[in-house]
Design a protein around this motif. Structure first.
Motif, PDB file in Angstrom:
ATOM      1  N   VAL A  97       0.802  -1.318   0.031  1.00 41.72           N
ATOM      2  CA  VAL A  97       0.001  -0.147   0.090  1.00 41.72           C
ATOM      3  C   VAL A  97       0.843   1.185  -0.111  1.00 41.72           C
ATOM      4  O   VAL A  97       2.127   1.123   0.129  1.00 41.72           O
ATOM      5  CB  VAL A  97      -1.054   0.051   1.375  1.00 41.72           C
ATOM      6  CG1 VAL A  97      -1.829  -1.148   1.301  1.00 41.72           C
ATOM      7  CG2 VAL A  97      -0.118  -0.080   2.382  1.00 41.72           C
ATOM      8  N   SER A  98       0.187   2.449  -0.058  1.00 46.94           N
ATOM      9  CA  SER A  98       0.901   3.601  -0.104  1.00 46.94           C
ATOM     10  C   SER A  98       1.497   4.108   1.206  1.00 46.94           C
ATOM     11  O   SER A  98       0.793   3.706   2.160  1.00 46.94           O
ATOM     12  CB  SER A  98       0.137   4.916  -0.454  1.00 46.94           C
ATOM     13  OG  SER A  98      -0.952   5.250   0.308  1.00 46.94           O
ATOM     14  N   PRO A  99       2.546   4.550   1.035  1.00 43.90           N
ATOM     15  CA  PRO A  99       3.147   5.145   2.438  1.00 43.90           C
ATOM     16  C   PRO A  99       1.994   5.791   3.609  1.00 43.90           C
ATOM     17  O   PRO A  99       1.948   5.514   4.587  1.00 43.90           O
ATOM     18  CB  PRO A  99       4.311   6.110   2.217  1.00 43.90           C
ATOM     19  CG  PRO A  99       4.920   5.625   0.942  1.00 43.90           C
ATOM     20  CD  PRO A  99       3.612   5.214   0.117  1.00 43.90           C
ATOM     21  N   PRO A 100       1.050   6.523   2.920  1.00 48.10           N
ATOM     22  CA  PRO A 100       0.288   7.459   3.795  1.00 48.10           C
ATOM     23  C   PRO A 100      -0.733   6.335   4.162  1.00 48.10           C
ATOM     24  O   PRO A 100      -1.142   6.412   5.466  1.00 48.10           O
ATOM     25  CB  PRO A 100      -0.392   8.532   2.850  1.00 48.10           C
ATOM     26  CG  PRO A 100       0.403   8.816   1.750  1.00 48.10           C
ATOM     27  CD  PRO A 100       1.229   7.413   1.789  1.00 48.10           C
ATOM     28  N   GLN A 101      -1.145   5.378   3.351  1.00 48.88           N
ATOM     29  CA  GLN A 101      -1.969   4.253   4.074  1.00 48.88           C
ATOM     30  C   GLN A 101      -1.261   3.767   5.192  1.00 48.88           C
ATOM     31  O   GLN A 101      -1.895   3.059   6.233  1.00 48.88           O
ATOM     32  CB  GLN A 101      -2.472   3.417   3.064  1.00 48.88           C
ATOM     33  CG  GLN A 101      -3.335   2.183   3.221  1.00 48.88           C
ATOM     34  CD  GLN A 101      -4.713   2.751   3.819  1.00 48.88           C
ATOM     35  OE1 GLN A 101      -5.182   3.779   3.167  1.00 48.88           O
ATOM     36  NE2 GLN A 101      -5.419   1.723   4.376  1.00 48.88           N
ATOM     37  N   ALA A 102      -0.008   3.198   4.919  1.00 48.07           N
ATOM     38  CA  ALA A 102       0.663   2.321   6.084  1.00 48.07           C
ATOM     39  C   ALA A 102       0.611   3.315   7.464  1.00 48.07           C
ATOM     40  O   ALA A 102       0.489   2.703   8.481  1.00 48.07           O
ATOM     41  CB  ALA A 102       2.037   2.217   5.683  1.00 48.07           C
ATOM     42  N   ASP A 103       0.892   4.658   7.158  1.00 53.39           N
ATOM     43  CA  ASP A 103       0.739   5.398   8.683  1.00 53.39           C
ATOM     44  C   ASP A 103      -0.536   5.552   9.129  1.00 53.39           C
ATOM     45  O   ASP A 103      -0.713   5.544  10.164  1.00 53.39           O
ATOM     46  CB  ASP A 103       1.112   6.806   8.120  1.00 53.39           C
ATOM     47  CG  ASP A 103       2.962   6.893   7.329  1.00 53.39           C
ATOM     48  OD1 ASP A 103       3.415   5.640   7.867  1.00 53.39           O
ATOM     49  OD2 ASP A 103       2.810   8.020   6.831  1.00 53.39           O
ATOM     50  N   HIS A 104      -1.454   5.357   8.272  1.00 53.91           N
ATOM     51  CA  HIS A 104      -3.004   5.722   8.567  1.00 53.91           C
ATOM     52  C   HIS A 104      -3.299   4.305   9.625  1.00 53.91           C
ATOM     53  O   HIS A 104      -3.985   4.280  10.384  1.00 53.91           O
ATOM     54  CB  HIS A 104      -3.772   5.820   7.527  1.00 53.91           C
ATOM     55  CG  HIS A 104      -5.359   5.617   7.636  1.00 53.91           C
ATOM     56  ND1 HIS A 104      -5.911   6.585   8.758  1.00 53.91           N
ATOM     57  CD2 HIS A 104      -6.243   4.682   7.675  1.00 53.91           C
ATOM     58  CE1 HIS A 104      -7.078   6.193   8.786  1.00 53.91           C
ATOM     59  NE2 HIS A 104      -7.429   5.066   8.032  1.00 53.91           N
ATOM     60  N   LEU A 105      -2.797   3.192   8.934  1.00 53.46           N
ATOM     61  CA  LEU A 105      -3.249   2.127   9.740  1.00 53.46           C
ATOM     62  C   LEU A 105      -2.139   1.801  11.100  1.00 53.46           C
ATOM     63  O   LEU A 105      -3.064   1.403  12.000  1.00 53.46           O
ATOM     64  CB  LEU A 105      -2.714   0.822   8.903  1.00 53.46           C
ATOM     65  CG  LEU A 105      -3.112  -0.601   9.583  1.00 53.46           C
ATOM     66  CD1 LEU A 105      -4.551  -0.907   9.914  1.00 53.46           C
ATOM     67  CD2 LEU A 105      -2.471  -1.740   8.648  1.00 53.46           C
ATOM     68  N   ALA A 106      -1.182   2.379  11.171  1.00 52.44           N
ATOM     69  CA  ALA A 106      -0.494   2.446  12.283  1.00 52.44           C
ATOM     70  C   ALA A 106      -1.026   3.410  13.332  1.00 52.44           C
ATOM     71  O   ALA A 106      -1.163   2.849  14.653  1.00 52.44           O
ATOM     72  CB  ALA A 106       0.898   2.719  12.176  1.00 52.44           C
ATOM     73  N   LYS A 107      -1.815   4.428  12.797  1.00 52.08           N
ATOM     74  CA  LYS A 107      -2.471   5.288  13.820  1.00 52.08           C
ATOM     75  C   LYS A 107      -3.620   4.793  14.452  1.00 52.08           C
ATOM     76  O   LYS A 107      -3.697   4.791  15.644  1.00 52.08           O
ATOM     77  CB  LYS A 107      -2.484   6.593  13.183  1.00 52.08           C
ATOM     78  CG  LYS A 107      -3.122   7.693  13.839  1.00 52.08           C
ATOM     79  CD  LYS A 107      -3.490   9.092  12.904  1.00 52.08           C
ATOM     80  CE  LYS A 107      -4.127  10.173  13.927  1.00 52.08           C
ATOM     81  NZ  LYS A 107      -5.411   9.997  14.280  1.00 52.08           N
ATOM     82  N   ILE A 108      -4.486   4.200  13.323  1.00 53.30           N
ATOM     83  CA  ILE A 108      -5.592   3.785  14.239  1.00 53.30           C
ATOM     84  C   ILE A 108      -5.428   2.421  14.850  1.00 53.30           C
ATOM     85  O   ILE A 108      -6.374   2.100  15.799  1.00 53.30           O
ATOM     86  CB  ILE A 108      -6.868   3.644  13.039  1.00 53.30           C
ATOM     87  CG1 ILE A 108      -6.369   2.652  11.858  1.00 53.30           C
ATOM     88  CG2 ILE A 108      -7.034   4.781  12.374  1.00 53.30           C
ATOM     89  CD1 ILE A 108      -7.393   2.298  10.939  1.00 53.30           C
ATOM     90  N   ALA A 109      -4.468   1.755  14.480  1.00 52.69           N
ATOM     91  CA  ALA A 109      -4.297   0.522  15.308  1.00 52.69           C
ATOM     92  C   ALA A 109      -3.544   0.819  16.622  1.00 52.69           C
ATOM     93  O   ALA A 109      -4.435   0.329  17.915  1.00 52.69           O
ATOM     94  CB  ALA A 109      -3.190  -0.467  14.705  1.00 52.69           C
ATOM     95  N   HIS A 110      -3.046   1.819  16.718  1.00 50.94           N
ATOM     96  CA  HIS A 110      -2.624   2.479  18.065  1.00 50.94           C
ATOM     97  C   HIS A 110      -3.725   2.945  18.872  1.00 50.94           C
ATOM     98  O   HIS A 110      -3.897   2.728  20.166  1.00 50.94           O
ATOM     99  CB  HIS A 110      -1.529   3.236  17.960  1.00 50.94           C
ATOM    100  CG  HIS A 110      -1.025   4.144  19.241  1.00 50.94           C
ATOM    101  ND1 HIS A 110      -0.388   3.608  19.925  1.00 50.94           N
ATOM    102  CD2 HIS A 110      -1.234   5.421  19.698  1.00 50.94           C
ATOM    103  CE1 HIS A 110       0.240   4.421  21.138  1.00 50.94           C
ATOM    104  NE2 HIS A 110      -0.590   5.412  20.888  1.00 50.94           N
ATOM    105  N   GLU A 111      -4.622   3.657  18.134  1.00 54.29           N
ATOM    106  CA  GLU A 111      -5.802   4.301  18.803  1.00 54.29           C
ATOM    107  C   GLU A 111      -6.808   3.178  19.439  1.00 54.29           C
ATOM    108  O   GLU A 111      -7.587   3.307  20.445  1.00 54.29           O
ATOM    109  CB  GLU A 111      -6.400   5.224  17.798  1.00 54.29           C
ATOM    110  CG  GLU A 111      -5.952   6.282  17.520  1.00 54.29           C
ATOM    111  CD  GLU A 111      -6.381   7.119  16.564  1.00 54.29           C
ATOM    112  OE1 GLU A 111      -7.443   6.687  15.896  1.00 54.29           O
ATOM    113  OE2 GLU A 111      -6.264   8.381  16.265  1.00 54.29           O
ATOM    114  N   HIS A 112      -6.825   2.159  18.866  1.00 52.93           N
ATOM    115  CA  HIS A 112      -7.554   1.048  19.509  1.00 52.93           C
ATOM    116  C   HIS A 112      -6.782  -0.111  20.339  1.00 52.93           C
ATOM    117  O   HIS A 112      -7.409  -1.064  20.722  1.00 52.93           O
ATOM    118  CB  HIS A 112      -7.994   0.032  18.126  1.00 52.93           C
ATOM    119  CG  HIS A 112      -9.262   0.798  17.481  1.00 52.93           C
ATOM    120  ND1 HIS A 112      -9.080   1.580  16.479  1.00 52.93           N
ATOM    121  CD2 HIS A 112     -10.477   0.601  17.557  1.00 52.93           C
ATOM    122  CE1 HIS A 112     -10.088   2.208  16.175  1.00 52.93           C
ATOM    123  NE2 HIS A 112     -11.130   1.137  16.520  1.00 52.93           N
ATOM    124  N   GLY A 113      -5.717   0.320  20.626  1.00 57.81           N
ATOM    125  CA  GLY A 113      -4.786  -0.627  21.682  1.00 57.81           C
ATOM    126  C   GLY A 113      -4.282  -1.777  20.923  1.00 57.81           C
ATOM    127  O   GLY A 113      -4.007  -2.734  21.644  1.00 57.81           O
TER     128      GLY A 113
END
Length: 293
Positions: A97-113
């Motif tokens: 996936v694109s770099p922004p998509q990878a960053d987005h997934l990392a962010k929302i995963a962190h938000e969900h613990g």
């Protein structure tokens, strides 16, 4: 979390052998695909009804989808992955996936613990079947160590590329080199054919040269036989080259050679979308054969 229950979201040509290898190693494996079916040969992996159901029933989620749009569709909505996530789970994103998509997934995963690694793979279906993929991993040391038992089953080596998002970026480097190098080999072959060199001699001789990588020797063999079974379809390589050029444009780096190869692969995609990306050889052979005398 015991990490013994694994759920695939996306169960295509690369994921199915990964799932089979994990099952042989003692993991419980389930999967979701929009069609409700696994790719290729019949699979005895239970198919669940939604990404949410996958998340509700496993310890580890492996994403293996074609692109950013497909990934976002699996994440969002009433039956999306996010609706079923639980704290403490692990997500491994093997998608390119694109770099922004990878960053987005990392962010929302962190938000969900939830722990997350971007873990795109280098290799094609033969490596996936043998459990010999090269796994790229972006994330913390601790999460990588948690994921390592799984990564060691599906791959022969794991390369820790740095923090979250770094593996997604490095994967574009890898695929860009693959695509651009294949184009150079194809151009050389096309020149040889245009000069009347014997076709069999060209293909056989190139197979012996150290300057041709083992990967591209496999692609040359496909081209020699005029058969392009889809180990890595042109549509996906075409997508990845577009992601790379878009990312490079944002950083301002000069990727002139990559851009030329991307254009060649985009043209090949019109006729060889679902064939292996080495069908670029067939496209260029046809151009030589149809050139004015």
């Amino acid at each position: 979390m015991s990490d013994k229950k694994i759920g695939f979201v996306g169960y295509g040509a690369m994921a199915v052998p990964m799932g089979e290898n994990l099952k042989k190693a003692g993991y419980d494996v389930v999967a979701f695909t929009p069609s409700g079916k696994a790719a290729g040969k019949p699979s005895n992996v239970p198919m669940l009804s939604s990404p949410r159901e996958v998340a509700e029933n496993v310890d580890v989620i492996i994403l293996c989808v074609p692109d950013d749009n497909a990934e976002n569709k699996t994440l969002n909505g009433e039956n999306g992955l996010l609706a079923g996530l639980r704290k403490g789970q692990l997500i491994l994103d093997t998608s390119t996936v694109s770099p922004p998509q990878a960053d987005h997934l990392a962010k929302i995963a962190h938000e969900h613990g939830v722990d997350v690694l971007d873990t795109p793979m280098s290799g094609s279906t033969p490596e996936s079947e043998r459990g010999e993929l090269i796994m790229l991993a972006g994330g913390t040391d601790a999460v990588l160590e948690r994921a390592r038992p799984i990564l060691d089953i599906v791959g022969r080596i794991t390369i820790h590329t740095g923090p979250a998002g770094s593996a997604a970026r490095f994967k574009l480097v890898v695929n860009g080199v693959m695509g651009a190098t294949l184009n150079i080999v194809a151009e050389g072959l096309a020149y040889g054919l245009s000069e009347g060199l014997d076709r069999d001699m060209l293909f056989n001789a190139l197979q012996e040269l150290a300057v041709i990588s083992p990967h591209h020797k496999r692609k040359l063999k496909m081209a020699h036989n005029k058969s392009f079974p889809s180990q890595f379809p042109t549509r996906l390589m075409n997508k990845d080259m577009g992601l790379l050029l878009d990312a490079g444009r944002k950083t301002g780096v000069d990727m002139s050679g990559m851009a030329v190869a991307a254009q060649k692969l985009a043209r090949s995609n019109l006729s060889h979308r679902d064939e292996d990306y080495s069908a670029l050889f067939a496209q260029m052979e046809a151009d030589v054969a149809n050139a004015p005398s």
